[in-house]
Design a protein around this motif. Structure first.
Motif, PDB file in Angstrom:
ATOM      1  N   THR A 137       0.823  -1.207   0.000  1.00  0.00           N
ATOM      2  CA  THR A 137       0.000   0.000   0.000  1.00  0.00           C
ATOM      3  C   THR A 137       0.853   1.251   0.000  1.00  0.00           C
ATOM      4  O   THR A 137       0.556   2.218  -0.718  1.00  0.00           O
ATOM      5  CB  THR A 137      -0.941   0.004   1.220  1.00  0.00           C
ATOM      6  OG1 THR A 137      -1.708  -1.187   1.205  1.00  0.00           O
ATOM      7  CG2 THR A 137      -1.861   1.203   1.206  1.00  0.00           C
ATOM      8  N   TRP A 138       1.925   1.241   0.762  1.00  0.00           N
ATOM      9  CA  TRP A 138       2.836   2.382   0.809  1.00  0.00           C
ATOM     10  C   TRP A 138       3.447   2.626  -0.569  1.00  0.00           C
ATOM     11  O   TRP A 138       3.497   3.768  -1.047  1.00  0.00           O
ATOM     12  CB  TRP A 138       3.902   2.120   1.850  1.00  0.00           C
ATOM     13  CG  TRP A 138       4.888   3.220   2.103  1.00  0.00           C
ATOM     14  CD1 TRP A 138       4.832   4.501   1.648  1.00  0.00           C
ATOM     15  CD2 TRP A 138       6.071   3.134   2.875  1.00  0.00           C
ATOM     16  NE1 TRP A 138       5.901   5.215   2.095  1.00  0.00           N
ATOM     17  CE2 TRP A 138       6.684   4.400   2.847  1.00  0.00           C
ATOM     18  CE3 TRP A 138       6.673   2.117   3.594  1.00  0.00           C
ATOM     19  CZ2 TRP A 138       7.867   4.663   3.512  1.00  0.00           C
ATOM     20  CZ3 TRP A 138       7.852   2.389   4.263  1.00  0.00           C
ATOM     21  CH2 TRP A 138       8.444   3.636   4.222  1.00  0.00           C
ATOM     22  N   ALA A 187       0.625   3.852  -3.046  1.00  0.00           N
ATOM     23  CA  ALA A 187       0.176   5.207  -2.730  1.00  0.00           C
ATOM     24  C   ALA A 187       1.248   6.238  -3.064  1.00  0.00           C
ATOM     25  O   ALA A 187       0.928   7.324  -3.564  1.00  0.00           O
ATOM     26  CB  ALA A 187      -0.207   5.296  -1.258  1.00  0.00           C
ATOM     27  N   SER A 188       2.501   5.918  -2.815  1.00  0.00           N
ATOM     28  CA  SER A 188       3.579   6.843  -3.152  1.00  0.00           C
ATOM     29  C   SER A 188       3.710   7.005  -4.661  1.00  0.00           C
ATOM     30  O   SER A 188       3.955   8.111  -5.157  1.00  0.00           O
ATOM     31  CB  SER A 188       4.906   6.350  -2.576  1.00  0.00           C
ATOM     32  OG  SER A 188       4.880   6.382  -1.181  1.00  0.00           O
ATOM     33  N   HIS A 204       1.369   6.784  -6.863  1.00  0.00           N
ATOM     34  CA  HIS A 204       0.216   7.499  -7.414  1.00  0.00           C
ATOM     35  C   HIS A 204       0.021   8.877  -6.795  1.00  0.00           C
ATOM     36  O   HIS A 204      -0.962   9.557  -7.100  1.00  0.00           O
ATOM     37  CB  HIS A 204      -1.050   6.657  -7.251  1.00  0.00           C
ATOM     38  CG  HIS A 204      -1.039   5.428  -8.097  1.00  0.00           C
ATOM     39  ND1 HIS A 204      -1.201   5.466  -9.457  1.00  0.00           N
ATOM     40  CD2 HIS A 204      -0.853   4.135  -7.779  1.00  0.00           C
ATOM     41  CE1 HIS A 204      -1.124   4.241  -9.945  1.00  0.00           C
ATOM     42  NE2 HIS A 204      -0.910   3.402  -8.935  1.00  0.00           N
ATOM     43  N   GLY A 205       0.917   9.293  -5.914  1.00  0.00           N
ATOM     44  CA  GLY A 205       0.873  10.639  -5.365  1.00  0.00           C
ATOM     45  C   GLY A 205      -0.105  10.834  -4.222  1.00  0.00           C
ATOM     46  O   GLY A 205      -0.396  11.969  -3.864  1.00  0.00           O
ATOM     47  N   ASN A 206      -0.594   9.771  -3.637  1.00  0.00           N
ATOM     48  CA  ASN A 206      -1.503   9.883  -2.504  1.00  0.00           C
ATOM     49  C   ASN A 206      -0.677   9.779  -1.220  1.00  0.00           C
ATOM     50  O   ASN A 206      -0.534   8.713  -0.634  1.00  0.00           O
ATOM     51  CB  ASN A 206      -2.565   8.786  -2.574  1.00  0.00           C
ATOM     52  CG  ASN A 206      -3.689   9.020  -1.610  1.00  0.00           C
ATOM     53  OD1 ASN A 206      -3.572   9.832  -0.699  1.00  0.00           O
ATOM     54  ND2 ASN A 206      -4.784   8.293  -1.811  1.00  0.00           N
ATOM     55  N   PHE A 207      -0.162  10.924  -0.781  1.00  0.00           N
ATOM     56  CA  PHE A 207       0.793  10.918   0.318  1.00  0.00           C
ATOM     57  C   PHE A 207       0.142  10.704   1.677  1.00  0.00           C
ATOM     58  O   PHE A 207       0.792  10.235   2.610  1.00  0.00           O
ATOM     59  CB  PHE A 207       1.617  12.203   0.300  1.00  0.00           C
ATOM     60  CG  PHE A 207       2.441  12.316  -0.944  1.00  0.00           C
ATOM     61  CD1 PHE A 207       3.509  11.457  -1.150  1.00  0.00           C
ATOM     62  CD2 PHE A 207       2.131  13.240  -1.929  1.00  0.00           C
ATOM     63  CE1 PHE A 207       4.265  11.531  -2.303  1.00  0.00           C
ATOM     64  CE2 PHE A 207       2.881  13.313  -3.072  1.00  0.00           C
ATOM     65  CZ  PHE A 207       3.954  12.462  -3.275  1.00  0.00           C
ATOM     66  N   HIS A 208      -1.127  11.032   1.816  1.00  0.00           N
ATOM     67  CA  HIS A 208      -1.826  10.771   3.074  1.00  0.00           C
ATOM     68  C   HIS A 208      -1.942   9.262   3.298  1.00  0.00           C
ATOM     69  O   HIS A 208      -1.660   8.764   4.399  1.00  0.00           O
ATOM     70  CB  HIS A 208      -3.206  11.417   3.063  1.00  0.00           C
ATOM     71  CG  HIS A 208      -3.982  11.195   4.320  1.00  0.00           C
ATOM     72  ND1 HIS A 208      -3.635  11.790   5.505  1.00  0.00           N
ATOM     73  CD2 HIS A 208      -5.064  10.424   4.586  1.00  0.00           C
ATOM     74  CE1 HIS A 208      -4.473  11.402   6.446  1.00  0.00           C
ATOM     75  NE2 HIS A 208      -5.364  10.574   5.916  1.00  0.00           N
ATOM     76  N   THR A 209      -2.329   8.525   2.262  1.00  0.00           N
ATOM     77  CA  THR A 209      -2.419   7.069   2.372  1.00  0.00           C
ATOM     78  C   THR A 209      -1.037   6.451   2.550  1.00  0.00           C
ATOM     79  O   THR A 209      -0.878   5.484   3.297  1.00  0.00           O
ATOM     80  CB  THR A 209      -3.120   6.484   1.133  1.00  0.00           C
ATOM     81  OG1 THR A 209      -4.393   7.109   0.987  1.00  0.00           O
ATOM     82  CG2 THR A 209      -3.293   4.987   1.250  1.00  0.00           C
ATOM     83  N   ALA A 210      -0.040   7.019   1.895  1.00  0.00           N
ATOM     84  CA  ALA A 210       1.327   6.514   2.043  1.00  0.00           C
ATOM     85  C   ALA A 210       1.826   6.678   3.476  1.00  0.00           C
ATOM     86  O   ALA A 210       2.491   5.795   4.022  1.00  0.00           O
ATOM     87  CB  ALA A 210       2.259   7.232   1.076  1.00  0.00           C
TER      88      ALA A 210
END
Length: 88
Positions: A41-42, A45-46, A48-54
């Motif tokens: 997931t990390w 998410a990283s 795809h630019g979703n830093f909150h999820t990362a």
């Protein structure tokens, strides 16, 4: 002087040992699965630019590592105390 706890004096001690062993196995399996899931997931998410999820996935990875370390350290600590107790 030979002082050691008498685990045979407690009724059901063998069942208790098997239950504790099964729980430890369960904790370690879940911790490894959570490490894999959080790591994937990390990475996704990283990428795809979703830093909150990362950030949340990175925290999940560290929590899973801590749980596995505490489970292993607990066994080592109890064994250490039992060895020390027999020499006192």
């Amino acid at each position: 002087m030979d002082v050691f706890p008498d685990f045979g004096a407690v009724g059901g001690a063998s069942e208790l040992k098997s239950i504790v062993g099964a729980l430890l196995t369960f904790v370690l399996i879940i911790a490894v699965l959570m490490m894999i899931i959080s790591g994937v997931t990390w990475a996704l998410a990283s990428a795809h630019g979703n830093f909150h999820t990362a950030t949340r996935a990175r925290l999940g990875l560290w929590v899973a590592c801590g749980a596995a370390a505490l489970a292993g350290a607990g066994v080592a600590w109890v064994n250490f105390l039992l060895d020390i107790g027999s020499t006192v």
